[in-house]
Structures are given as C-alpha cells and as structure tokens.
Design an enzyme around this catalytic site. Sequence first.
Site, mmCIF file in Angstrom:
data_model
loop_
_atom_site.group_PDB
_atom_site.id
_atom_site.type_symbol
_atom_site.label_atom_id
_atom_site.label_comp_id
_atom_site.label_asym_id
_atom_site.label_seq_id
_atom_site.Cartn_x
_atom_site.Cartn_y
_atom_site.Cartn_z
ATOM 1 N N LYS A 172 0.972 4.038 -2.876
ATOM 2 C CA LYS A 172 0.606 5.428 -2.592
ATOM 3 C C LYS A 172 1.796 6.372 -2.773
ATOM 4 O O LYS A 172 1.626 7.539 -3.131
ATOM 5 C CB LYS A 172 0.028 5.550 -1.185
ATOM 6 C CG LYS A 172 -1.304 4.817 -0.980
ATOM 7 C CD LYS A 172 -2.419 5.319 -1.910
ATOM 8 C CE LYS A 172 -3.763 4.683 -1.578
ATOM 9 N NZ LYS A 172 -4.858 5.150 -2.443
ATOM 10 N N TYR A 180 0.843 -1.205 0.000
ATOM 11 C CA TYR A 180 0.000 0.000 0.000
ATOM 12 C C TYR A 180 0.875 1.251 0.000
ATOM 13 O O TYR A 180 0.643 2.176 -0.781
ATOM 14 C CB TYR A 180 -0.893 -0.036 1.240
ATOM 15 C CG TYR A 180 -1.894 1.080 1.374
ATOM 16 C CD1 TYR A 180 -1.615 2.211 2.144
ATOM 17 C CD2 TYR A 180 -3.131 1.002 0.757
ATOM 18 C CE1 TYR A 180 -2.544 3.225 2.288
ATOM 19 C CE2 TYR A 180 -4.073 2.025 0.906
ATOM 20 C CZ TYR A 180 -3.763 3.126 1.677
ATOM 21 O OH TYR A 180 -4.687 4.142 1.820
#
Length: 284
Positions: free
Chosen positions: A165, A161
């Site tokens: 991101k 993640y």
Amino acid sequence: MGDFLKNFSLEGKVAWVTGASYGLGLAYAVAFAESGAKVVFNDINQELVDKGLAEYEKHGIKAFGKVCDVTKEDQVQEFVAAVEKEVGTIDILVNNAGIIKRIPMHEMSVDQWQQVIDVDLTGPFICSKAVLPAMMKKGSGKIINACSMMSEFGRETVSAYAAAKGGLKMLTRNICSEYGQYNIQCNAIGPGYIATPQTAPLREKQADGSMNPFDRFIRSKTPAQRWGKTEDLMGLAVFLASPASDFINGQVVYIDGGISAYIGQDPNNLDPSKFADIDESTAQ
Ligand code: NAP
Ligand code: GCO
C-alpha cells in the site's frame, strides 16, 4: 440548481472496479451506476462473479462481470478486450481488488509476502497498464487506487500489506506524473478502518463474548468512535471518478473518520454503550 452538479455525473462513462463482488468495490460500483456509469467488474472466480451480479441486480444494475485474476496479465488483457467489445472503452478504473495476510514478518514466508505484493501492488500496475493506451487515445481517463492507513502507518503483522500500500501510493503519484499530459488523473482513496469481510476478524467478539481488543483500539483512535461503513466512501469515489476532480492528480484522499489526525484516547475510557453498533450482516 444550475449545471454545476453535472460535473459530478458519470453519465455515459464505463467504470471498471476490480474485485467488486462485495465489500468496498461493490459500494463504489453501485455509486458509479447510480451516477450514470455502466459498471464492469471482475473477481477471482465465477462463484464470486455470480454473487456480484446478483447483488447488482438487487440494486437494479445490469453490470458486466467476468472472472479475471488481476495478477495475471493475460486474463486482464482478455477482460479489457471483452469489455471494449461488449460495453465500450473503459473511462474509469478503480484498482480495488486486494488481500491482506496478518502474519508476524519473521514468520511470513516469501510466498505469502509475494501473494500480497502480487495482488495489492502488481495487480494495479497490470490493470492500469491495460487501460492506459485507450485512455491516452481518448485524451481522458480516471484511475483510482485503493490505498490505506497502511500507506502511511505500520503496525504489527501487516508488513507485506503496508509495503504494497505504500508502494501503491507512489504508483499513484507516478501514473499522475507520466500520464497527466493526456488528461488522465490518477488518485487514491485512503480508507480508515471500514466494516467489510476483510476487517471482520478484527471485530470478532472474544470467547467470553467481550469486545475484540482491536475493535476497542480502533474506536479509541477514531474521533467518531466507530468503524467506517462502505457507504461512507461512495461520495468520494464518485467525486474522484468525475469531471469535478479533473484538476486533482497524484493525491491520496484519506477518508478515515479522523484517525490520521488524532492521537487517540485511552481505550479503557471508552463507553461501549455510546457506540453506534455495526450490523455485521450489512458489513459486506
Ligand atoms: P475484501 O472484502 O477483502 O474484498 C476484496 C475483493 O478483492 C474480494 O472480492 C476479493 O475476492 C477480490 N480479490 C482478491 N484477490 C483478487 C485477485 N487476484 N483478482 C481479482 N479479485 C481479487 O476487501 P475490502 O475491505 O472491500 O477492501 C477493498 C480494497 O480496499 C482492498 O484493496 C483493501 O486493501 C482496501 N482497503 C480496505 C479497508 C478496510 O478497512 N476494509 C481499508 C483501507 C483499504 P476474494 O473473496 O476471493 O478474496
Ligand atoms: C489491519 C486492517 C487494515 C485495513 C485498512 C486500514 O489489519 O490493520 O486490515 O489494514 O484493512 O488497510 O486502512
């Protein structure tokens, strides 16, 4: 009041929010509709699209919703063609759809890693690529990406993640760099810790009914000692989607209650009696 506030209007615009049946995406889309935009959204299956349509209906919004997996370019191209035929050219894209897998990296499979990268980073690439040609032809457009605290910070168990991101922050800057010449602005919203289904596991009470240690941790890192609410982010979303932000490009705007500015305090010093409780039933 003069005409200045018209700069924040989305009147006559078509706004696409990906993964917007609930959570932050729903909040962004409601804010866009209430600012004058026509809202279109997709989600991963018909059940979620129907759930979203019902939610928009409750807000008096007639949204256009269709099943579309942001990781599948053919589905995205079909979605954009359907929107252009039935609603109009897309002026605003919010790459909101996202997933997270909280797994220690040394235990994460490549498939699990790839699933997160596919939705959180490749999805925004696919959706942005699908709307750019019409925006270039029109000579205007807004692309808003869903970045995160994890665009700047790491933490245990969220390697895929954070990588996605972090990459999305640079994709934001690169779309700005490559398409600013067409009067297209690409920025990102960087939420802190917001009460939605995605973060619900981090607030779940322990077996003995006591506060989740991560809940206490996040409050100790947030000056306001509370989680964000989806409505806290609506104003920024409208601002970045509106002409008022036409000279802002390539930026990640953090809306985190001050987490990224604060060293934090000892979680044991917090007084839960002072917390503004979250009504989990509204943390949609
Ligand atoms: P959420 O509650 O998990 O909602 C995400 C939405 O995206 C869901 O409707 C989800 O559908 C949909 N989705 C997932 N994979 C998809 C795909 N392949 N194609 C289309 N739709 C898909 O997340 P959220 O908390 O509202 O967050 C929204 C965005 O903001 C995410 O990108 C998240 O990473 C980011 N963000 C959230 C926070 C936070 O604290 N909540 C903070 C910073 C950034 P399913 O139900 O099927 O998964
Ligand atoms: C986590 C959380 C965060 C939030 C958000 C913070 O497990 O740490 O899910 O990743 O979703 O991205 O900005």
